[in-house]
Design an enzyme around this catalytic site. Sequence first.
Site, PDB file in Angstrom:
ATOM      1  N   ASP A   1       0.855  -1.191   0.000  1.00 10.92           N
ATOM      2  CA  ASP A   1       0.000   0.000   0.000  1.00 10.92           C
ATOM      3  C   ASP A   1       0.894   1.245   0.000  1.00 10.92           C
ATOM      4  O   ASP A   1       1.882   1.325   0.733  1.00 10.92           O
ATOM      5  CB  ASP A   1      -0.908  -0.009   1.235  1.00 10.92           C
ATOM      6  CG  ASP A   1      -2.025   1.005   1.135  1.00 10.92           C
ATOM      7  OD1 ASP A   1      -3.193   0.580   1.095  1.00 10.92           O
ATOM      8  OD2 ASP A   1      -1.740   2.221   1.098  1.00 10.92           O
TER       9      ASP A   1
ATOM     10  N   ASN B   1     -12.774  -2.833   2.662  1.00 11.66           N
ATOM     11  CA  ASN B   1     -13.805  -1.799   2.676  1.00 11.66           C
ATOM     12  C   ASN B   1     -14.678  -2.075   1.457  1.00 11.66           C
ATOM     13  O   ASN B   1     -14.291  -1.785   0.326  1.00 11.66           O
ATOM     14  CB  ASN B   1     -13.163  -0.410   2.631  1.00 11.66           C
ATOM     15  CG  ASN B   1     -12.361  -0.120   3.891  1.00 11.66           C
ATOM     16  OD1 ASN B   1     -12.755  -0.497   4.989  1.00 11.66           O
ATOM     17  ND2 ASN B   1     -11.227   0.539   3.743  1.00 11.66           N
TER      18      ASN B   1
ATOM     19  N   GLN C   1     -14.523   2.568   0.991  1.00 11.01           N
ATOM     20  CA  GLN C   1     -13.779   2.105  -0.185  1.00 11.01           C
ATOM     21  C   GLN C   1     -13.500   3.291  -1.109  1.00 11.01           C
ATOM     22  O   GLN C   1     -14.421   3.952  -1.589  1.00 11.01           O
ATOM     23  CB  GLN C   1     -14.579   1.039  -0.942  1.00 11.01           C
ATOM     24  CG  GLN C   1     -13.826   0.478  -2.142  1.00 11.01           C
ATOM     25  CD  GLN C   1     -14.586  -0.653  -2.841  1.00 11.01           C
ATOM     26  OE1 GLN C   1     -15.713  -0.980  -2.476  1.00 11.01           O
ATOM     27  NE2 GLN C   1     -13.967  -1.230  -3.845  1.00 11.01           N
ATOM     28  N   GLU C   2     -12.213   3.551  -1.312  1.00 11.58           N
ATOM     29  CA  GLU C   2     -11.824   4.687  -2.159  1.00 11.58           C
ATOM     30  C   GLU C   2     -11.496   4.247  -3.579  1.00 11.58           C
ATOM     31  O   GLU C   2     -11.714   5.000  -4.525  1.00 11.58           O
ATOM     32  CB  GLU C   2     -10.611   5.393  -1.540  1.00 11.58           C
ATOM     33  CG  GLU C   2     -10.981   6.149  -0.280  1.00 11.58           C
ATOM     34  CD  GLU C   2      -9.781   6.733   0.450  1.00 11.58           C
ATOM     35  OE1 GLU C   2      -8.644   6.514   0.002  1.00 11.58           O
ATOM     36  OE2 GLU C   2     -10.012   7.400   1.469  1.00 11.58           O
TER      37      GLU C   2
ATOM     38  N   HIS D   1      -9.981  -4.884  -3.061  1.00 13.24           N
ATOM     39  CA  HIS D   1      -8.640  -5.066  -2.505  1.00 13.24           C
ATOM     40  C   HIS D   1      -8.751  -5.456  -1.045  1.00 13.24           C
ATOM     41  O   HIS D   1      -9.521  -4.878  -0.286  1.00 13.24           O
ATOM     42  CB  HIS D   1      -7.782  -3.805  -2.675  1.00 13.24           C
ATOM     43  CG  HIS D   1      -8.478  -2.542  -2.289  1.00 13.24           C
ATOM     44  ND1 HIS D   1      -9.463  -1.955  -3.053  1.00 13.24           N
ATOM     45  CD2 HIS D   1      -8.342  -1.749  -1.198  1.00 13.24           C
ATOM     46  CE1 HIS D   1      -9.893  -0.858  -2.460  1.00 13.24           C
ATOM     47  NE2 HIS D   1      -9.235  -0.715  -1.321  1.00 13.24           N
TER      48      HIS D   1
ATOM     49  N   HIS E   1      -6.913  -5.609   2.403  1.00 18.56           N
ATOM     50  CA  HIS E   1      -5.783  -5.057   3.157  1.00 18.56           C
ATOM     51  C   HIS E   1      -5.209  -6.136   4.071  1.00 18.56           C
ATOM     52  O   HIS E   1      -5.965  -6.806   4.785  1.00 18.56           O
ATOM     53  CB  HIS E   1      -6.243  -3.899   4.051  1.00 18.56           C
ATOM     54  CG  HIS E   1      -6.733  -2.687   3.321  1.00 18.56           C
ATOM     55  ND1 HIS E   1      -5.932  -1.581   3.099  1.00 18.56           N
ATOM     56  CD2 HIS E   1      -7.928  -2.385   2.758  1.00 18.56           C
ATOM     57  CE1 HIS E   1      -6.629  -0.648   2.459  1.00 18.56           C
ATOM     58  NE2 HIS E   1      -7.844  -1.115   2.241  1.00 18.56           N
TER      59      HIS E   1
HETATM   60  P1  5GP Z   1      -9.667   1.728   0.463  1.00 13.76           P
HETATM   61  O1  5GP Z   1      -9.945   2.919   1.299  1.00 13.76           O
HETATM   62  O2  5GP Z   1     -10.281   1.828  -0.918  1.00 13.76           O
HETATM   63  O3  5GP Z   1      -9.989   0.432   1.152  1.00 13.76           O
HETATM   64  O4  5GP Z   1      -8.099   1.684   0.294  1.00 13.76           O
HETATM   65  C1  5GP Z   1      -7.434   2.098  -0.844  1.00 13.76           C
HETATM   66  C2  5GP Z   1      -5.973   1.932  -0.548  1.00 13.76           C
HETATM   67  O5  5GP Z   1      -5.261   2.013  -1.761  1.00 13.76           O
HETATM   68  C3  5GP Z   1      -5.430   3.004   0.378  1.00 13.76           C
HETATM   69  O6  5GP Z   1      -4.873   2.402   1.540  1.00 13.76           O
HETATM   70  C4  5GP Z   1      -4.380   3.716  -0.468  1.00 13.76           C
HETATM   71  O7  5GP Z   1      -3.241   4.067   0.269  1.00 13.76           O
HETATM   72  C5  5GP Z   1      -4.063   2.690  -1.534  1.00 13.76           C
HETATM   73  N1  5GP Z   1      -3.666   3.276  -2.807  1.00 13.76           N
HETATM   74  C6  5GP Z   1      -4.337   4.222  -3.503  1.00 13.76           C
HETATM   75  N2  5GP Z   1      -3.680   4.525  -4.638  1.00 13.76           N
HETATM   76  C7  5GP Z   1      -2.566   3.749  -4.654  1.00 13.76           C
HETATM   77  C8  5GP Z   1      -1.498   3.602  -5.582  1.00 13.76           C
HETATM   78  O8  5GP Z   1      -1.421   4.262  -6.624  1.00 13.76           O
HETATM   79  N3  5GP Z   1      -0.515   2.708  -5.268  1.00 13.76           N
HETATM   80  C9  5GP Z   1      -0.575   1.942  -4.128  1.00 13.76           C
HETATM   81  N4  5GP Z   1       0.429   1.093  -3.913  1.00 13.76           N
HETATM   82  N5  5GP Z   1      -1.586   2.067  -3.230  1.00 13.76           N
HETATM   83  C10 5GP Z   1      -2.558   2.957  -3.495  1.00 13.76           C
END
Ligand code: 5GP
Length: 140
Positions: A31, A87, A94-95, A100, A102
């Site tokens: 991440d 998420n 979820q962004e 994915h 974690h």
């Molecule tokens: P979410 O909030 O969707 O569960 O988590 C998205 C995760 O993706 C976040 O922890 C963020 O740091 C990671 N992330 C977002 N963009 C990138 C990227 O370009 N490269 C990597 N390695 N991680 C990313």
Amino acid sequence: MSEKTIFEQIVAGEIPSYTIYEDEQTYAFLDANPLAPGHTLVIPKEPYERLNDMPPELIGTVFSVAGEVASAVEAAVDAPATTLAINNGEEAGQEVPHVHLHVIPQFEDDDSRPIHTLFRGADLSDEEMEEIAARIRNNQ
Ligand code: 5GP
């Protein structure tokens, strides 16, 4: 043609990442904003938005890889435990709209808190529990 998700671009090598594991169907990488050293994301290469959209066999494959990754992460950073979390949907935080999982190392004496402390909690009677269980069973 629809746009690639950021994670598809990572799988394609169009955006650099620290690769942990790759096979035909899955990819794992660090991440970019680690919550702990070794924080890894495990993804299906196919850009399903939510876990519920994925075929069951692929869910099994992703979780199987996540188990292996969790062991490797724990060994690599000397962590006694890991939190595994998805998420699953925008309202859940979820962004990136590409499933994915974690894998986050947890250490003794760190002040990270377990996932259940993030929730408000729900005080439900036995009748309410039974009613909810029945509704869930009927929606499977
Ligand atoms: P979410 O909030 O969707 O569960 O988590 C998205 C995760 O993706 C976040 O922890 C963020 O740091 C990671 N992330 C977002 N963009 C990138 C990227 O370009 N490269 C990597 N390695 N991680 C990313």
